[in-house]
Design a protein around this motif. Structure first.
Motif, short mmCIF file in Angstrom:
data_model
loop_
_atom_site.label_atom_id
_atom_site.label_comp_id
_atom_site.label_asym_id
_atom_site.label_seq_id
_atom_site.Cartn_x
_atom_site.Cartn_y
_atom_site.Cartn_z
N ILE A 45 0.84 -1.20 0.00
CA ILE A 45 0.00 0.00 0.00
C ILE A 45 0.87 1.25 0.00
CG2 ILE A 45 -1.70 1.32 1.33
CD1 ILE A 45 -2.82 -1.39 2.29
N GLU A 46 1.92 1.25 0.82
CA GLU A 46 2.83 2.40 0.86
C GLU A 46 3.49 2.63 -0.49
OE1 GLU A 46 5.42 1.34 4.07
OE2 GLU A 46 4.26 2.48 5.55
N ASN A 47 3.89 1.55 -1.16
CA ASN A 47 4.50 1.68 -2.48
C ASN A 47 3.49 2.24 -3.49
OD1 ASN A 47 7.00 0.73 -1.69
ND2 ASN A 47 6.54 -1.40 -2.18
N GLY A 48 2.22 1.80 -3.34
CA GLY A 48 1.18 2.31 -4.22
C GLY A 48 0.95 3.80 -4.05
N VAL A 49 1.04 4.26 -2.82
CA VAL A 49 0.88 5.70 -2.55
C VAL A 49 2.05 6.47 -3.16
CG1 VAL A 49 0.84 7.46 -0.75
CG2 VAL A 49 -0.49 5.36 -0.46
N LYS A 50 3.27 5.98 -2.95
CA LYS A 50 4.46 6.68 -3.44
C LYS A 50 4.50 6.73 -4.97
CE LYS A 50 7.31 5.47 0.57
NZ LYS A 50 8.45 4.65 1.05
N SER A 51 4.03 5.69 -5.62
CA SER A 51 4.07 5.63 -7.08
C SER A 51 2.82 6.21 -7.73
CB SER A 51 4.24 4.17 -7.54
OG SER A 51 3.09 3.40 -7.18
N LYS A 52 1.90 6.76 -6.90
CA LYS A 52 0.64 7.34 -7.38
C LYS A 52 -0.21 6.30 -8.11
CE LYS A 52 2.45 12.04 -7.66
NZ LYS A 52 2.60 13.26 -8.48
N PHE A 53 -0.17 5.07 -7.62
CA PHE A 53 -0.96 4.00 -8.20
C PHE A 53 -2.45 4.23 -7.96
CE2 PHE A 53 -3.18 -0.06 -7.41
CZ PHE A 53 -3.09 -0.62 -8.66
N TYR A 54 -2.77 4.73 -6.77
CA TYR A 54 -4.18 4.94 -6.42
C TYR A 54 -4.70 6.23 -7.05
CZ TYR A 54 -3.02 1.40 -2.95
OH TYR A 54 -2.59 0.26 -2.33
N LYS A 55 -5.80 6.10 -7.79
CA LYS A 55 -6.39 7.26 -8.45
C LYS A 55 -7.37 7.98 -7.54
CE LYS A 55 -6.20 4.68 -12.80
NZ LYS A 55 -5.86 3.39 -12.15
N THR A 56 -7.93 7.26 -6.58
CA THR A 56 -8.91 7.84 -5.66
C THR A 56 -8.69 7.30 -4.25
OG1 THR A 56 -10.55 6.08 -5.97
CG2 THR A 56 -10.63 7.95 -7.52
N ALA A 57 -9.29 7.99 -3.28
CA ALA A 57 -9.22 7.51 -1.90
C ALA A 57 -9.91 6.16 -1.76
CB ALA A 57 -9.85 8.54 -0.97
N ALA A 58 -10.97 5.96 -2.55
CA ALA A 58 -11.71 4.70 -2.49
C ALA A 58 -10.83 3.51 -2.88
CB ALA A 58 -12.93 4.76 -3.39
N GLU A 59 -9.97 3.70 -3.87
CA GLU A 59 -9.07 2.61 -4.28
C GLU A 59 -8.06 2.30 -3.18
OE1 GLU A 59 -7.29 3.57 -7.99
OE2 GLU A 59 -9.17 3.47 -9.11
N PHE A 60 -7.57 3.35 -2.53
CA PHE A 60 -6.65 3.17 -1.41
C PHE A 60 -7.33 2.39 -0.29
CE2 PHE A 60 -5.55 4.86 2.82
CZ PHE A 60 -4.23 4.48 2.92
N LEU A 61 -8.55 2.79 0.08
CA LEU A 61 -9.27 2.11 1.16
C LEU A 61 -9.61 0.67 0.80
CD1 LEU A 61 -11.73 4.87 2.45
CD2 LEU A 61 -9.78 3.88 3.67
N ALA A 62 -9.82 0.41 -0.48
CA ALA A 62 -10.12 -0.96 -0.91
C ALA A 62 -8.97 -1.90 -0.59
CB ALA A 62 -10.44 -0.98 -2.39
N ASP A 63 -7.74 -1.43 -0.77
CA ASP A 63 -6.58 -2.27 -0.46
C ASP A 63 -6.39 -2.40 1.05
OD1 ASP A 63 -5.99 -3.00 -2.99
OD2 ASP A 63 -4.14 -1.86 -3.18
N VAL A 64 -6.68 -1.33 1.80
CA VAL A 64 -6.62 -1.44 3.27
C VAL A 64 -7.64 -2.47 3.74
CG1 VAL A 64 -6.91 -0.22 5.45
CG2 VAL A 64 -5.81 0.94 3.53
N GLN A 65 -8.83 -2.41 3.18
CA GLN A 65 -9.88 -3.37 3.52
C GLN A 65 -9.46 -4.79 3.14
OE1 GLN A 65 -12.96 -2.65 5.06
NE2 GLN A 65 -13.13 -4.87 5.19
N LEU A 66 -8.72 -4.91 2.05
CA LEU A 66 -8.26 -6.23 1.60
C LEU A 66 -7.33 -6.86 2.62
CD1 LEU A 66 -8.35 -8.33 -0.66
CD2 LEU A 66 -6.48 -7.10 -1.78
N VAL A 67 -6.51 -6.05 3.28
CA VAL A 67 -5.64 -6.56 4.35
C VAL A 67 -6.50 -7.23 5.43
CG1 VAL A 67 -4.05 -5.91 6.21
CG2 VAL A 67 -3.82 -4.86 3.95
N ARG A 68 -7.58 -6.55 5.80
CA ARG A 68 -8.48 -7.08 6.83
C ARG A 68 -9.20 -8.33 6.34
NH1 ARG A 68 -13.62 -9.02 7.44
NH2 ARG A 68 -14.10 -9.05 9.67
N ASP A 69 -9.71 -8.29 5.11
CA ASP A 69 -10.48 -9.42 4.57
C ASP A 69 -9.61 -10.66 4.41
OD1 ASP A 69 -12.66 -7.76 4.52
OD2 ASP A 69 -12.56 -7.37 2.36
N ASN A 70 -8.36 -10.46 4.01
CA ASN A 70 -7.44 -11.59 3.89
C ASN A 70 -7.18 -12.22 5.26
OD1 ASN A 70 -7.26 -11.17 1.16
ND2 ASN A 70 -5.24 -10.20 1.21
N SER A 71 -7.03 -11.36 6.27
CA SER A 71 -6.82 -11.88 7.62
C SER A 71 -8.03 -12.66 8.09
CB SER A 71 -6.54 -10.73 8.59
OG SER A 71 -6.36 -11.22 9.91
#
Length: 207
Positions: A34-60
């Motif tokens: 996620i940090e690498n995605g932020v640094k490389s501007k991979f996320y186009k919106t806040a929603a995309e960023f939160l989706a990956d944060v949520q994925l951490v939880r869902d995988n757990s």
């Protein structure tokens, strides 16, 4: 990373140690990704960023169970991320707009590059020489690929329409100075056709 216990999600799961992990989790995610995605501007919106944060939880939840201590830590990470973004809506909006503009600039530069690489574009690579008699008296807004490239990098254009308005000057200026059927005018029009085809690939559909 400041949440107690969050360090377990800091890096990718060691699949040599947890050999059945990929059987239960189809798309691994961790904080470093996620940090690498932020640094490389991979996320186009806040929603995309939160989706990956949520994925951490869902995988757990999928691997450890939804009510285990590890997943509860992941729940806390998700809640904190949502809270922080909610409290910084103005900042998030600015970041999202900056990312959109960055992608637009990158796409427009790609279009300029395609036009410059067209075999007969050399006449339009740089400004018309000052020694051409009467040119700058008759042409009020000169334009060429070097100037177009410079204006794009300077973020002069906020929309594709703004970009094409300047790009089209290359042909319209030639029409005005040389005439509509002059070889240079026809070459300019063809070069712009090449650019518009490139634009369909890289510009069309951008938010």
């Amino acid at each position: 990373r400041t949440i107690r216990g969050a360090e377990i999600f800091a890096k990718a799961v060691d699949t040599n140690r947890y050999i059945d992990y990929t059987l239960k989790v189809s798309k691994p995610m961790d904080i470093s990704l996620i940090e690498n995605g932020v640094k490389s501007k991979f996320y186009k919106t806040a929603a995309e960023f939160l989706a990956d944060v949520q994925l951490v939880r869902d995988n757990s939840a999928a691997y450890n169970g939804p009510h285990t201590p590890i997943t509860i830590v992941a729940d806390t990470i998700v809640a904190m991320a949502k809270q922080m973004l909610g409290e910084s809506k103005a900042v998030v909006g600015e970041i999202e707009n900056d990312i959109k503009l960055y992608r637009l600039v990158d796409a427009m530069l790609a279009v300029v590059k395609e036009m410059k690489e067209w075999p007969h574009s050399k006449w339009f690579h740089n400004p018309v020489p000052k020694k051409v008699p009467g040119y700058y008296e008759r042409i009020q807004t000169p334009m060429d690929l070097a100037t177009l490239h410079q204006n794009t990098k300077a973020r002069k254009f906020w929309t594709p329409e703004d970009f094409w308005k300047d790009a089209d000057l290359i042909a319209s200026n030639s029409t005005q100075f040389n005439g509509p059927q002059h070889p240079l005018t026809l070459a300019a029009q063809k070069m712009l056709d090449v650019g518009r085809e490139a634009g369909k690939r890289v510009l069309d559909g951008l938010p």
